[in-house]
Design a protein around this motif. Structure first.
Motif, PDB file in Angstrom:
ATOM      1  N   ASP A 190      13.814  -2.673   4.141  1.00 50.66           N
ATOM      2  CA  ASP A 190      14.420  -2.391   5.442  1.00 50.66           C
ATOM      3  C   ASP A 190      13.653  -1.452   6.325  1.00 50.66           C
ATOM      4  OD1 ASP A 190      16.533  -4.169   4.808  1.00 50.66           O
ATOM      5  OD2 ASP A 190      17.675  -2.860   4.462  1.00 50.66           O
ATOM      6  N   LEU A 191      12.985  -0.307   5.823  1.00 46.58           N
ATOM      7  CA  LEU A 191      12.298   0.458   6.590  1.00 46.58           C
ATOM      8  C   LEU A 191      10.640   0.143   6.890  1.00 46.58           C
ATOM      9  CD1 LEU A 191      13.807   3.849   4.770  1.00 46.58           C
ATOM     10  CD2 LEU A 191      14.806   2.725   6.830  1.00 46.58           C
ATOM     11  N   ASN A 192      10.213  -0.190   5.643  1.00 42.92           N
ATOM     12  CA  ASN A 192       8.686  -0.382   5.849  1.00 42.92           C
ATOM     13  C   ASN A 192       8.453  -1.898   5.233  1.00 42.92           C
ATOM     14  OD1 ASN A 192       7.989   2.028   6.628  1.00 42.92           O
ATOM     15  ND2 ASN A 192       8.447   2.886   4.506  1.00 42.92           N
ATOM     16  N   GLN A 193       7.542  -2.666   5.822  1.00 48.27           N
ATOM     17  CA  GLN A 193       7.196  -3.936   5.593  1.00 48.27           C
ATOM     18  C   GLN A 193       5.596  -4.181   5.755  1.00 48.27           C
ATOM     19  OE1 GLN A 193       9.363  -4.086   8.517  1.00 48.27           O
ATOM     20  NE2 GLN A 193      10.809  -3.503   7.089  1.00 48.27           N
ATOM     21  N   GLY A 194       5.195  -4.410   4.444  1.00 49.78           N
ATOM     22  CA  GLY A 194       3.644  -4.607   4.366  1.00 49.78           C
ATOM     23  C   GLY A 194       3.044  -3.836   3.263  1.00 49.78           C
ATOM     24  N   LEU A 195       1.689  -3.758   3.516  1.00 44.36           N
ATOM     25  CA  LEU A 195       0.878  -2.879   2.245  1.00 44.36           C
ATOM     26  C   LEU A 195       0.963  -1.185   2.866  1.00 44.36           C
ATOM     27  CD1 LEU A 195      -0.649  -3.484  -0.309  1.00 44.36           C
ATOM     28  CD2 LEU A 195      -2.754  -3.618   1.363  1.00 44.36           C
ATOM     29  N   TYR A 196       1.321  -0.438   1.973  1.00 42.36           N
ATOM     30  CA  TYR A 196       1.270   0.891   2.619  1.00 42.36           C
ATOM     31  C   TYR A 196       0.476   1.843   1.672  1.00 42.36           C
ATOM     32  CZ  TYR A 196       4.752   0.521   6.070  1.00 42.36           C
ATOM     33  OH  TYR A 196       5.392   0.046   7.280  1.00 42.36           O
ATOM     34  N   TYR A 197       0.280   3.100   2.167  1.00 43.34           N
ATOM     35  CA  TYR A 197      -0.448   4.203   1.438  1.00 43.34           C
ATOM     36  C   TYR A 197       0.427   5.464   1.476  1.00 43.34           C
ATOM     37  CZ  TYR A 197      -3.261   8.239   0.808  1.00 43.34           C
ATOM     38  OH  TYR A 197      -3.632   9.849   0.290  1.00 43.34           O
ATOM     39  N   ALA A 198       0.513   6.338   0.481  1.00 46.61           N
ATOM     40  CA  ALA A 198       0.972   7.602   0.824  1.00 46.61           C
ATOM     41  C   ALA A 198       0.177   8.516  -0.473  1.00 46.61           C
ATOM     42  CB  ALA A 198       2.529   7.608   0.339  1.00 46.61           C
ATOM     43  N   ARG A 199       0.685   9.884  -0.171  1.00 42.93           N
ATOM     44  CA  ARG A 199       0.005  10.748  -1.339  1.00 42.93           C
ATOM     45  C   ARG A 199       1.284  11.634  -1.961  1.00 42.93           C
ATOM     46  NH1 ARG A 199      -3.999  14.659   1.304  1.00 42.93           N
ATOM     47  NH2 ARG A 199      -2.448  16.107   1.483  1.00 42.93           N
ATOM     48  N   TYR A 200       1.279  11.544  -3.312  1.00 49.43           N
ATOM     49  CA  TYR A 200       2.430  12.169  -3.844  1.00 49.43           C
ATOM     50  C   TYR A 200       1.910  13.348  -4.445  1.00 49.43           C
ATOM     51  CZ  TYR A 200       6.072  13.108  -6.970  1.00 49.43           C
ATOM     52  OH  TYR A 200       7.451  13.743  -7.429  1.00 49.43           O
ATOM     53  N   SER A 201       2.792  14.673  -4.291  1.00 49.26           N
ATOM     54  CA  SER A 201       2.799  15.901  -5.019  1.00 49.26           C
ATOM     55  C   SER A 201       3.532  16.209  -6.047  1.00 49.26           C
ATOM     56  CB  SER A 201       2.519  16.888  -3.873  1.00 49.26           C
ATOM     57  OG  SER A 201       2.651  18.187  -4.424  1.00 49.26           O
ATOM     58  N   PHE A 202       3.124  16.437  -7.219  1.00 53.80           N
ATOM     59  CA  PHE A 202       4.225  16.663  -8.189  1.00 53.80           C
ATOM     60  C   PHE A 202       4.753  18.183  -8.104  1.00 53.80           C
ATOM     61  CE2 PHE A 202       2.061  13.269 -10.838  1.00 53.80           C
ATOM     62  CZ  PHE A 202       3.544  12.921 -11.604  1.00 53.80           C
ATOM     63  N   LYS A 203       4.007  18.910  -7.403  1.00 56.44           N
ATOM     64  CA  LYS A 203       4.523  20.370  -7.012  1.00 56.44           C
ATOM     65  C   LYS A 203       5.464  20.365  -6.054  1.00 56.44           C
ATOM     66  CE  LYS A 203       2.774  24.805  -5.364  1.00 56.44           C
ATOM     67  NZ  LYS A 203       1.416  25.596  -4.877  1.00 56.44           N
ATOM     68  N   ASP A 204       5.348  19.646  -4.987  1.00 62.63           N
ATOM     69  CA  ASP A 204       6.375  19.562  -3.973  1.00 62.63           C
ATOM     70  C   ASP A 204       7.566  18.674  -4.208  1.00 62.63           C
ATOM     71  OD1 ASP A 204       5.114  21.536  -2.623  1.00 62.63           O
ATOM     72  OD2 ASP A 204       3.763  20.246  -1.719  1.00 62.63           O
ATOM     73  N   GLU A 205       7.378  17.625  -5.289  1.00 62.60           N
ATOM     74  CA  GLU A 205       8.106  16.245  -5.395  1.00 62.60           C
ATOM     75  C   GLU A 205       8.311  15.506  -4.025  1.00 62.60           C
ATOM     76  OE1 GLU A 205      11.516  18.045  -7.425  1.00 62.60           O
ATOM     77  OE2 GLU A 205      10.575  18.371  -9.525  1.00 62.60           O
ATOM     78  N   GLU A 206       7.415  15.168  -3.536  1.00 63.57           N
ATOM     79  CA  GLU A 206       7.424  14.462  -2.330  1.00 63.57           C
ATOM     80  C   GLU A 206       6.265  13.506  -2.180  1.00 63.57           C
ATOM     81  OE1 GLU A 206       8.150  16.572   1.192  1.00 63.57           O
ATOM     82  OE2 GLU A 206       6.629  17.663   1.192  1.00 63.57           O
ATOM     83  N   SER A 207       6.575  12.607  -1.134  1.00 65.86           N
ATOM     84  CA  SER A 207       5.269  11.672  -0.833  1.00 65.86           C
ATOM     85  C   SER A 207       5.380  11.974   0.729  1.00 65.86           C
ATOM     86  CB  SER A 207       5.641  10.218  -1.022  1.00 65.86           C
ATOM     87  OG  SER A 207       5.973  10.023  -2.656  1.00 65.86           O
TER      88      SER A 207
END
Length: 435
Positions: A315-332
């Protein structure tokens, strides 16, 4: 080989290359033309023809779902499925020629061979070769996680073993294999044992689960099976990347709530302890079915964060996506739409010389496109996408592999057979994207 003759007469090639010109590009373009002329020659098509005696030819070009890796000496090793056997073959000349394939399983078995479920191969520094695959045990999505190894340089393989330890006629599929710097060999997979137990107990259970096992002795034995999480998606590949010298990070499609199928990430240890489990994507894809569309992940050498790419129709995003995840900050962070066109999917990430590469399949209404884009600043900005190859016929998922000198595209199509293409000199112009 007879397919090499007359190569320069076969330049009706479906290749699109947008590299910047430099002193080496003439040789690069010529090598690509020679490669594809060879792969599209009538001789190769005759080998892989489905009729006559030619169908008995065992070859990486004629097999299914090849997975490839390099050893420390620069030799290319490929595992593939053909006629209910898992085969391993190697090349000493970057895929121009291959050794006679060696069957890993001595008795025919229904090894899975689709884009999300294929044999995996790793060659250790010691020269040991590890191969895993999924044995399909019935039409009803059941299977076993199989493993074998060679301790004599691929001349022969040990009798295959089943790694799932529940002895249930249930789903154990979509395995992934990874060897850490410390020598711990991990096998992860999608597992339905808990679903089966819940059904027998009259309880509801959504999706499947993710399990893993670890070998601390070079594949001679494996630990008990450890559960990572309940309620995973049932049929998407699991991405693995290192987390320190002996732990791993895994990324998989997870069911959140009743029917949201986004992604989760976790850190696993050799002892079976799960250190961290978090949500990695927030697309809100409500679907009560498996998309058969797993993620890809690679660790950054610049930030030690984790680059991720995946497909969604949320519902929020459609298609092919990229993101960067941080274990330290626990977020993408750095969420970016790679491709929103219909048919885009099956991405694969790799970092080479601190430069991030992303390949994926697209579709222009007639042809499947092999697309690529790059980032030189840890995923903050990206180049414009470029189509490297295209085909009107069937094609597999794309992969990126590397040796000590180059980064390569590994791809299999019905039209060209198996392709290994050096893309390390791709110097596309960066463009700034809003994040």
């Amino acid at each position: 080989m007879c397919i090499i003759r007359g190569l320069l007469r076969h330049f009706s090639l479906k290749v699109s290359i947008a590299f910047e010109w430099n002193k080496t590009m003439y040789k690069k373009i010529l090598s690509i033309l020679v490669l594809h002329a060879a792969l599209t020659s009538p001789s190769l098509h005759a080998i892989c023809d489905s009729s006559g005696l030619a169908k008995n030819q065992i070859s990486v070009h004629c097999g299914n779902t090849p997975s490839a890796t390099f050893d420390t000496h620069g030799n290319l090793w490929v595992a593939f499925v053909q006629d209910e056997f898992v085969y391993v073959s190697h090349s000493q000349d970057q895929g121009k020629s291959f050794s006679d394939p060696i069957a890993v399983n001595p008795i025919a078995e229904d090894a899975e061979h689709n884009g999300e479920n294929r044999p995996k191969i790793i060659v250790a520094d010691s020269g040991q070769i590890f191969v895993s695959w999924t044995l399909k045990t019935s039409p009803r999505f059941t299977g076993e996680i199989r493993f074998s190894r060679s301790t004599n340089g691929g001349e022969s393989f040990e009798t295959p073993r089943t790694i799932n330890d529940d002895n249930l006629f249930a789903g154990h599929r979509f395995e992934s294999l990874f060897l850490t710097e410390s020598g711990h060999l991990y096998l992860t997979w999608v597992d339905k044992r808990d679903l089966e137990k819940s059904v027998k107990a009259g309880k509801d259970y959504i999706g499947a689960a993710v399990y893993y096992a670890v070998s601390n002795d070079g594949g001679a034995s494996f630990s008990q099976n450890y559960r990572v999480a309940n309620h995973s998606c049932e049929c998407c590949r699991i991405a693995i990347a290192p987390k320190g010298p002996e732990n791993i990070a895994i990324l998989w499609r997870q069911v959140f709530g009743e029917d949201v199928r986004d992604h989760a990430i976790a850190e696993l240890t050799p002892s079976g302890k799960i250190l961290t489990t978090n949500r990695a994507s927030y697309d809100q894809w409500h679907i009560n079915a498996c998309p058969h569309h797993g993620p890809t992940m690679v660790q950054s050498t610049l930030s030690e964060d984790y680059h991720m790419s995946w497909f969604t129709n949320g519902d929020l995003n459609q298609g092919l996506y990229y993101a960067r995840y941080s274990f330290k900050d626990e977020e993408s962070t750095h969420l970016f739409q790679v491709d929103g066109k219909p048919g885009a999917g099956h991405p694969y990430l790799s970092e080479y010389n601190e430069k991030l590469h992303l390949v994926w399949k697209g579709f222009n209404g007639k042809e499947s496109l092999l697309n690529i884009m790059t980032s030189e600043d840890d995923g903050t900005t990206w180049s414009e996408p470029t189509s490297l190859l295209k085909t009107e016929k069937g094609s597999d998922h794309p992969f990126l592999i590397q040796d000590s000198n180059s980064l390569y595209l590994s791809w299999h199509t019905d039209e060209f057979g198996y392709i290994l293409l050096d893309i390390s000199e791709n110097t596309q112009r960066l463009s700034v994207n809003e994040n």
